[in-house]
Design a protein around this motif. Structure first.
Motif: not given
Length: 500
Positions: A261-266
């Motif tokens: 969530a932190e590094h890729i998705k958002t």
């Protein structure tokens, strides 16, 4: 007995040398894919690394898990026992279509102008689209006719560029098999056949993740026995669906929902916003078995929102990224794409398997997946940095250090000799760097351990063990990690060969 030893020695020499001729520059590669969800995620990450190798073909193919059908209602039963039992007779199977690669290239196009600020060599989106072809997709293992995709592979294998072509098999081998069959049909029985067969065999290198149809076994192996094959049957699981059972608990945060969530998705642009994760609400078109996007389904399997699903095919291109580990010279050295050894029956085939293990310090046991698993922190941090490249200016992102060895990469050493090694690194962002020297014991042939003095310094020494014998090798890795966010790692490798 002497003859047996001689023959085994020659076999080992042949196995060692067939992959040793590594040309300079980027490696040419063709991707064949059946479009499963893990292929899509593999493809998305690969686009972020497309500056590191020369993509010359992107081809839709089929597999035992995905095929289109012929549109005539023809019924088909898999040749692969597990799939035949699971699906029985079908007219099609979970087919995702033949436009999804172009759709993700369009998303890549939206971040392309930012990626090129961070590194040279990214292919233009239009160039990537020009490389997409539809191969043999009607049924699992279908290779009875030429297709646009098989003809494209054929053309590249027959071109006048002698550099290797890495054929990444993310699904079935059938489109590549059809290209080879078409070459055989055209040239066998002619005066040029032996020359053509050698030319293609010298050029083609297949990197296969499992056998997802029977075409390699039934056609490629018996008819093109000198085509080189890298076969990954165990190590890829650390990046595939079974990762929760394979990856040690200490490394699982790198594959967990909080990390993704932190590094890729958002906040990393449209390409990575479309990356598939558990509980993300997305549904892969054409595949009713892709239920990972449902939170109810995630909870049923004990997964949290945004946990990693799978990139089972990513080791096929991890292998092509030059990070200083020298595994392109010899895949038995080990690197980001895993570690394999020569087949006991075919000197042109390299394999992993239950007997190819690295010591797993988290479990204290030899582990058949750890030759791949051991690189997860470095690989995931590198992925996170590339995700930042999609949206951040150069000065706000991190870039890997450049590592240099201050002596030859290959040394001749004697038992009892004190050997000094040193390296240096330049960080493009001006970050501090940390050095760590370690012995990759499984990559070398000396069976013991060496004691590296002051291993956290740029300059180290070690004493060649007294019991080391002529011809044995000791692999020493210089690992350099910067202090940026995320911390990035590159390497140098010294191979010390014992002489008397």
């Amino acid at each position: 007995m002497k003859l047996t030893i001689l023959l085994l020695g020659l076999w080992s020499l042949l196995s060692t040398t067939v992959l040793a001729q590594v040309p300079q520059g980027k490696q040419r590669t063709i991707v064949t894919t059946d479009g499963e969800v893990d292929d899509v995620d593999t493809f998305i990450r690969m686009l972020l690394y497309s500056n590191e190798f020369d993509i010359v073909g992107l081809v839709y193919s089929s597999s035992q898990w995905h095929y289109k059908g012929d549109g005539k209602g023809t019924k088909f039963t898999s040749e692969m026992a597990s799939t035949a039992k699971r699906y029985g007779e079908r007219t099609e199977l979970r087919w995702p279509g033949t436009t999804w690669m172009e759709a993700y290239i369009d998303k890549y196009a939206q971040v392309y102008s930012n990626l090129v600020k961070h590194a040279k060599g990214y292919p233009a989106p239009a160039q990537l689209k020009s490389l997409v072809r539809v191969g043999n997709i009607d049924f699992e293992g279908e290779m009875s006719r030429d297709t646009e995709g098989s003809n494209f592979v054929k053309q590249i294998l027959l071109d006048n560029n002698p550099s290797p072509v890495y054929l990444q098999i993310w699904g079935g081998t059938n489109t590549v098999a059809r290209a080879l069959k078409s070459i055989e049909d055209q040239y066998k029985g002619t005066a040029n056949w032996s020359t053509i067969q050698k030319k293609v065999s010298d050029k083609a290198i297949i990197y296969a993740v499992l056998d997802q149809d029977a075409t390699y076994r039934k056609y490629v192996a018996p008819n093109w026995p000198q085509i080189k094959v890298l076969y990954n049957s165990d190590q890829f699981w650390s990046f595939a669906y079974a990762w929760p059972r394979v990856v040690p608990a200490e490394l699982q945060p790198y594959l967990g929902g909080k990390w993704f969530a932190e590094h890729i998705k958002t906040g990393h642009g449209p390409l990575l916003a479309s990356y598939y994760l558990w509980g993300d609400g997305q549904q892969l078109p054409g595949d009713p078995e892709h239920t990972h996007g449902s939170m109810a389904e995630a909870r049923k399997f004990g997964r949290s929102q945004y946990d990693f699903i799978s990139e089972g095919d990513s080791p096929a291109y991890f292998y092509l990224i030059d990070v200083g580990l020298r595994s392109l010279e010899d895949v038995s050295y080990g690197g980001w794409g895993g570690r394999m050894v020569p087949s006991k029956t075919n000197p042109y085939r390299w394999e992993d398997g239950k007997d190819v293990t690295d010591y797993n310090p988290y479990t204290g046991k030899a582990d058949a997946a750890f030759p791949q698993t051991r690189w997860i922190p470095a690989l995931q941090n590198d992925f996170a940095a590339r995700a930042d490249w999609c949206v951040k200016p150069y000065k706000e992102a991190n870039h890997p250090p450049v590592v240099k060895l201050n002596q030859a990469r290959d040394l001749r050493v004697k038992p009892g000799q004190t050997v000094t090694l040193s390296g240096s690194a330049i960080d493009p962002d001006g970050n501090n760097v940390n050095y760590r020297w370690w012995q990759y014991a499984e990559a070398g042939t000396y069976p013991g351990k060496v004691d590296i003095q002051q291993s956290d310094q740029a300059k180290v020494t070690f004493v060649v063990p007294a019991d080391a014998t002529t011809g044995q090798t000791i692999h020493l890795i210089l690992e350099v990690t910067d202090s940026g966010t995320p911390a990035l790692t590159r390497y140098g490798r010294v191979i010390a060969t014992v002489t008397q």
